[in-house]
Design an enzyme around this catalytic site. Structure first.
Site, PDB file in Angstrom:
ATOM      1  N   LEU A 119     -38.656 -24.084 -43.949  1.00 35.11           N
ATOM      2  CA  LEU A 119     -38.766 -24.459 -42.535  1.00 35.11           C
ATOM      3  C   LEU A 119     -40.194 -24.883 -42.150  1.00 35.11           C
ATOM      4  O   LEU A 119     -41.156 -24.254 -42.593  1.00 35.11           O
ATOM      5  CB  LEU A 119     -38.328 -23.234 -41.736  1.00 35.11           C
ATOM      6  CG  LEU A 119     -38.351 -23.133 -40.243  1.00 35.11           C
ATOM      7  CD1 LEU A 119     -37.266 -22.141 -39.842  1.00 35.11           C
ATOM      8  CD2 LEU A 119     -39.686 -22.646 -39.745  1.00 35.11           C
ATOM      9  N   HIS A 120     -40.320 -25.945 -41.383  1.00 34.17           N
ATOM     10  CA  HIS A 120     -41.650 -26.375 -40.947  1.00 34.17           C
ATOM     11  C   HIS A 120     -41.569 -27.051 -39.574  1.00 34.17           C
ATOM     12  O   HIS A 120     -40.775 -27.946 -39.369  1.00 34.17           O
ATOM     13  CB  HIS A 120     -42.307 -27.309 -41.967  1.00 34.17           C
ATOM     14  CG  HIS A 120     -41.380 -28.371 -42.500  1.00 34.17           C
ATOM     15  ND1 HIS A 120     -40.485 -28.119 -43.511  1.00 34.17           N
ATOM     16  CD2 HIS A 120     -41.205 -29.661 -42.153  1.00 34.17           C
ATOM     17  CE1 HIS A 120     -39.802 -29.216 -43.768  1.00 34.17           C
ATOM     18  NE2 HIS A 120     -40.213 -30.174 -42.956  1.00 34.17           N
ATOM     19  N   TRP A 121     -42.389 -26.581 -38.673  1.00 32.42           N
ATOM     20  CA  TRP A 121     -42.530 -27.212 -37.357  1.00 32.42           C
ATOM     21  C   TRP A 121     -43.436 -28.427 -37.518  1.00 32.42           C
ATOM     22  O   TRP A 121     -44.459 -28.357 -38.196  1.00 32.42           O
ATOM     23  CB  TRP A 121     -43.203 -26.258 -36.362  1.00 32.42           C
ATOM     24  CG  TRP A 121     -42.379 -25.084 -35.952  1.00 32.42           C
ATOM     25  CD1 TRP A 121     -42.362 -23.852 -36.547  1.00 32.42           C
ATOM     26  CD2 TRP A 121     -41.481 -25.012 -34.838  1.00 32.42           C
ATOM     27  NE1 TRP A 121     -41.495 -23.032 -35.866  1.00 32.42           N
ATOM     28  CE2 TRP A 121     -40.952 -23.707 -34.813  1.00 32.42           C
ATOM     29  CE3 TRP A 121     -41.090 -25.929 -33.856  1.00 32.42           C
ATOM     30  CZ2 TRP A 121     -40.035 -23.293 -33.844  1.00 32.42           C
ATOM     31  CZ3 TRP A 121     -40.183 -25.519 -32.898  1.00 32.42           C
ATOM     32  CH2 TRP A 121     -39.663 -24.216 -32.900  1.00 32.42           C
TER      33      TRP A 121
END
Ligand SMILES: [Zn+2]
Length: 159
Positions: A119-121
């Site tokens: 997951l990465h913003w």
């Protein structure tokens, strides 16, 4: 048809399709400051530059844990990431004076999340009229600043 420019398309992944290595876990494993794109390491999460930015200053906030869903992270980690997102906007605001930001996540393959499942913003500074037709039409991006320069500026200004 009007093109809606999406900053969440992950060329990063496409360029890595020949590898099973997670580029984010790989970045974390690099201890030499000069060789990684990591801006800041927190307790449970970190901030790094996108190697293939859509605009200068395109940052990402990620958990240390190789997880693809928010539900798999604890509240403390999610909280720290939100804090880093706010700091990222603040630092980028100071350096680049953008007129807005796109902040977002791709969750699930239908939303554009690919491999690696980490997951990465995305935090992408935006300016009025910057819609990048070169990207959408020609597959060519014009980034006015070298990655090393962005890294230096963001690291220097990180609180
Ligand atoms: Zn990973």
């Amino acid at each position: 048809m009007k093109h809606i420019w999406s900053p969440w398309r992950m060329d990063y992944i496409k360029n890595r399709s020949d590898s099973n290595e997670c580029p984010f876990c790989l970045a974390l494993s690099i201890s030499e400051e000069g060789e990684s794109l990591i801006v800041h390491r927190g307790k449970d999460s970190f901030v790094m530059l996108n190697r293939y930015p859509y605009t200068s200053g395109h940052l990402m906030v990620l958990p240390f844990a190789h997880q693809e869903n928010l539900a798999e992270l604890d509240q403390e980690t999610r909280g720290e990431m939100m804090e880093f997102i706010q700091q990222a906007c603040s630092v980028l605001g100071k350096i680049y004076h953008p007129e807005g930001f796109n902040v977002g996540l791709n969750l699930g393959s239908a939303a554009g999340a690919g491999l690696p499942k980490h997951l990465h913003w995305h935090i992408v500074p935006r300016w009025e009229g910057d819609t990048n037709y070169m990207t959408t039409v020609g597959g060519v991006r014009v980034i006015p600043e070298a990655l090393e320069d962005t890294l230096e500026k963001v690291r220097t200004n990180w609180p």
